[in-house]
Enzyme design. Structure first.
Site, PDB file in Angstrom:
ATOM      1  N   SER A 136      34.601  32.487  34.085  1.00  0.00           N
ATOM      2  CA  SER A 136      33.570  32.459  33.363  1.00  0.00           C
ATOM      3  C   SER A 136      31.944  32.456  34.266  1.00  0.00           C
ATOM      4  CB  SER A 136      33.193  31.128  32.436  1.00  0.00           C
ATOM      5  OG  SER A 136      31.978  31.098  32.039  1.00  0.00           O
ATOM      6  N   TYR A 149      33.825  21.875  31.982  1.00  0.00           N
ATOM      7  CA  TYR A 149      33.966  23.459  31.907  1.00  0.00           C
ATOM      8  C   TYR A 149      33.740  24.271  33.178  1.00  0.00           C
ATOM      9  CZ  TYR A 149      34.334  28.084  29.809  1.00  0.00           C
ATOM     10  OH  TYR A 149      34.832  29.531  29.705  1.00  0.00           O
ATOM     11  N   ALA A 151      32.926  22.996  36.173  1.00  0.00           N
ATOM     12  CA  ALA A 151      33.575  23.074  37.288  1.00  0.00           C
ATOM     13  C   ALA A 151      35.008  23.407  37.628  1.00  0.00           C
ATOM     14  CB  ALA A 151      33.557  21.322  37.545  1.00  0.00           C
ATOM     15  N   LYS A 153      35.980  26.010  36.015  1.00  0.00           N
ATOM     16  CA  LYS A 153      35.835  27.570  36.173  1.00  0.00           C
ATOM     17  C   LYS A 153      35.501  27.863  37.386  1.00  0.00           C
ATOM     18  CE  LYS A 153      37.294  29.064  31.727  1.00  0.00           C
ATOM     19  NZ  LYS A 153      38.504  29.982  31.760  1.00  0.00           N
TER      20      LYS A 153
HETATM   21  N1  LIG Z   1      33.907  33.881  24.786  1.00  0.00           N
HETATM   22  C1  LIG Z   1      33.340  33.542  25.642  1.00  0.00           C
HETATM   23  O1  LIG Z   1      32.066  33.771  25.615  1.00  0.00           O
HETATM   24  C2  LIG Z   1      33.901  33.246  27.101  1.00  0.00           C
HETATM   25  C3  LIG Z   1      33.026  33.214  28.233  1.00  0.00           C
HETATM   26  C4  LIG Z   1      33.489  32.930  29.381  1.00  0.00           C
HETATM   27  C5  LIG Z   1      34.830  32.829  29.601  1.00  0.00           C
HETATM   28  N2  LIG Z   1      35.625  32.768  28.564  1.00  0.00           N
HETATM   29  C6  LIG Z   1      37.018  32.488  28.900  1.00  0.00           C
HETATM   30  O2  LIG Z   1      37.733  33.507  28.145  1.00  0.00           O
HETATM   31  C7  LIG Z   1      39.004  32.838  27.955  1.00  0.00           C
HETATM   32  C8  LIG Z   1      39.571  33.210  26.521  1.00  0.00           C
HETATM   33  O3  LIG Z   1      38.730  32.725  25.399  1.00  0.00           O
HETATM   34  P1  LIG Z   1      38.139  33.627  24.005  1.00  0.00           P
HETATM   35  O4  LIG Z   1      36.722  33.374  24.276  1.00  0.00           O
HETATM   36  O5  LIG Z   1      39.142  34.450  23.751  1.00  0.00           O
HETATM   37  O6  LIG Z   1      38.563  32.216  23.132  1.00  0.00           O
HETATM   38  P2  LIG Z   1      39.760  31.888  22.119  1.00  0.00           P
HETATM   39  O7  LIG Z   1      39.320  33.005  21.140  1.00  0.00           O
HETATM   40  O8  LIG Z   1      39.236  30.713  21.592  1.00  0.00           O
HETATM   41  O9  LIG Z   1      41.034  31.919  22.555  1.00  0.00           O
HETATM   42  C9  LIG Z   1      41.477  30.982  23.589  1.00  0.00           C
HETATM   43  C10 LIG Z   1      43.123  31.140  23.749  1.00  0.00           C
HETATM   44  O10 LIG Z   1      43.530  30.209  24.417  1.00  0.00           O
HETATM   45  C11 LIG Z   1      44.852  29.703  23.886  1.00  0.00           C
HETATM   46  N3  LIG Z   1      45.049  28.277  24.303  1.00  0.00           N
HETATM   47  C12 LIG Z   1      44.142  27.326  24.228  1.00  0.00           C
HETATM   48  N4  LIG Z   1      44.788  26.150  24.546  1.00  0.00           N
HETATM   49  C13 LIG Z   1      46.050  26.400  24.921  1.00  0.00           C
HETATM   50  C14 LIG Z   1      47.043  25.569  25.074  1.00  0.00           C
HETATM   51  N5  LIG Z   1      46.998  24.184  25.379  1.00  0.00           N
HETATM   52  N6  LIG Z   1      48.168  26.445  25.633  1.00  0.00           N
HETATM   53  C15 LIG Z   1      48.379  27.744  25.262  1.00  0.00           C
HETATM   54  N7  LIG Z   1      47.436  28.440  24.867  1.00  0.00           N
HETATM   55  C16 LIG Z   1      46.196  27.776  24.617  1.00  0.00           C
HETATM   56  C17 LIG Z   1      44.543  29.754  22.366  1.00  0.00           C
HETATM   57  O11 LIG Z   1      45.739  29.810  21.780  1.00  0.00           O
HETATM   58  P3  LIG Z   1      46.509  28.958  20.561  1.00  0.00           P
HETATM   59  O12 LIG Z   1      45.100  28.764  19.793  1.00  0.00           O
HETATM   60  O13 LIG Z   1      47.430  30.024  19.872  1.00  0.00           O
HETATM   61  O14 LIG Z   1      46.910  27.704  21.219  1.00  0.00           O
HETATM   62  C18 LIG Z   1      43.795  30.953  22.399  1.00  0.00           C
HETATM   63  O15 LIG Z   1      44.772  32.356  22.115  1.00  0.00           O
HETATM   64  C19 LIG Z   1      39.063  31.549  28.128  1.00  0.00           C
HETATM   65  O16 LIG Z   1      39.682  31.131  29.366  1.00  0.00           O
HETATM   66  C20 LIG Z   1      37.506  31.204  28.091  1.00  0.00           C
HETATM   67  O17 LIG Z   1      37.131  30.096  28.912  1.00  0.00           O
HETATM   68  C21 LIG Z   1      35.264  33.055  27.297  1.00  0.00           C
END
Ligand SMILES: NC(=O)c1ccc[n+]([C@@H]2O[C@H](COP(=O)([O-])OP(=O)(O)OC[C@H]3O[C@@H](n4cnc5c(N)ncnc54)[C@H](OP(=O)(O)O)[C@@H]3O)[C@@H](O)[C@H]2O)c1
Length: 248
Positions: A136, A149, A151, A153
């Site tokens: 991130s 979060y 830290a 990342k």
């Molecule tokens: N969206 C943003 O603004 C943003 C910005 C920077 C970085 N990111 C990073 O991008 C990545 C994807 O995030 P997203 O925005 O797409 O969020 P999201 O739509 O909430 O998706 C998160 C995914 O992680 C899975 N997950 C969470 N806990 C889990 C666990 N214990 N075991 C297995 N799977 C798990 C969830 O699957 P289930 O619900 O099926 O468990 C879901 O598929 C993350 O690493 C996040 O930190 C996002």
């Protein structure tokens, strides 16, 4: 053998878009996440073939079982691991309990470490592979009360560099994408009604030079680039995909 990619967190947001992007480019995709129904919906959109690996990454027995299934059934040549699954937590250091910090580390770092550790010998024996970590911009520059979060990342960014050095002699590449603000269910505004959501988006417009927040596809394309042969001489790269938010 058909080439394949494992995408964690494939049931939602960035992971779902990434799975579809790899599938569009002919990869068989292994979709990991907890929610079986949502994984099935994504699988239907992956025309070049998909297998659902439903498990909670914090359940080490279940994870080992899934990894074993993938690594011993040599139907496909798995070339890419995308460590994307993650959780987001908004607490300051003062507010964040041990539980919050432990959960952040468990899901956002230890899960990816366990998966990568299992894949290293497999990649070595097949003569290479690609790891793409999803960190991130908060891992590069923390903002607001997101200390655990941010830290974790940041640790992922640093770990990617170690992986790139360890993997280089075996043609294992490791790179990291740092998304900015992306419209996914990880944010509360994602599921607001249209009027309130538009207000929220308007408020965030000027946070980035490109004048909008990101879409899951914006990130999926960058992940695909780093996971595919298009980036064959790139390793250890930390790529912000953030509309320029990190510049302000
Ligand atoms: N969206 C943003 O603004 C943003 C910005 C920077 C970085 N990111 C990073 O991008 C990545 C994807 O995030 P997203 O925005 O797409 O969020 P999201 O739509 O909430 O998706 C998160 C995914 O992680 C899975 N997950 C969470 N806990 C889990 C666990 N214990 N075991 C297995 N799977 C798990 C969830 O699957 P289930 O619900 O099926 O468990 C879901 O598929 C993350 O690493 C996040 O930190 C996002």
């Amino acid at each position: 053998m058909k080439k394949a990619a494992l995408i964690t967190g494939a049931s939602s947001g960035i992971g779902a878009a990434t799975a579809i992007e790899f599938a569009k480019n002919g990869y068989f995709v292994y979709l990991m996440g907890r929610n079986k129904e949502r994984l099935q919906e994504v699988a239907l959109k992956c025309r070049s073939g998909a297998s659902i690996m439903s498990c909670d990454m914090t359940d080490t027995n279940a994870l080992d079982k899934r990894l074993n299934e993938m690594l011993t059934t040599k139907i496909h040549r798995i070339e890419v691991v995308v460590n994307n699954a993650g959780i987001f937590d908004r607490h300051s250091t003062e507010e964040g309990t041990d539980d919050i910090w432990q959960k952040e580390f468990e899901v956002n770092l230890l899960g990816p470490v366990r998966i990568t550790r299992a894949f290293f010998p497999y990649f070595k024996s097949q003569g290479g592979g690609q790891i793409v970590n999803v960190s991130s911009t908060l891992g590069l520059r923390p903002q607001g009360p997101t200390s655990a979060y941010s830290a974790v990342k940041a640790a992922m960014v640093n770990w990617t560099a170690s992986l790139a050095m360890e993997g280089g002699p075996f043609k294992i590449r490791a790179n990291c994408v740092c998304p900015g603000i992306v419209d996914t269910p990880i944010h509360g505004f994602h599921s607001l009604d249209t009027e309130k959501k538009n207000e929220a988006l308007e408020g965030m417009k000027n946070l980035q030079p490109l004048g909008r927040i990101g879409t899951p596809d914006d990130i999926a394309k960058a992940i695909y680039f780093l996971g595919s042969d298009n980036s064959s001489w790139i390793t250890g790269a930390i790529l912000p995909v953030d509309g320029g938010i990190n510049l302000l």
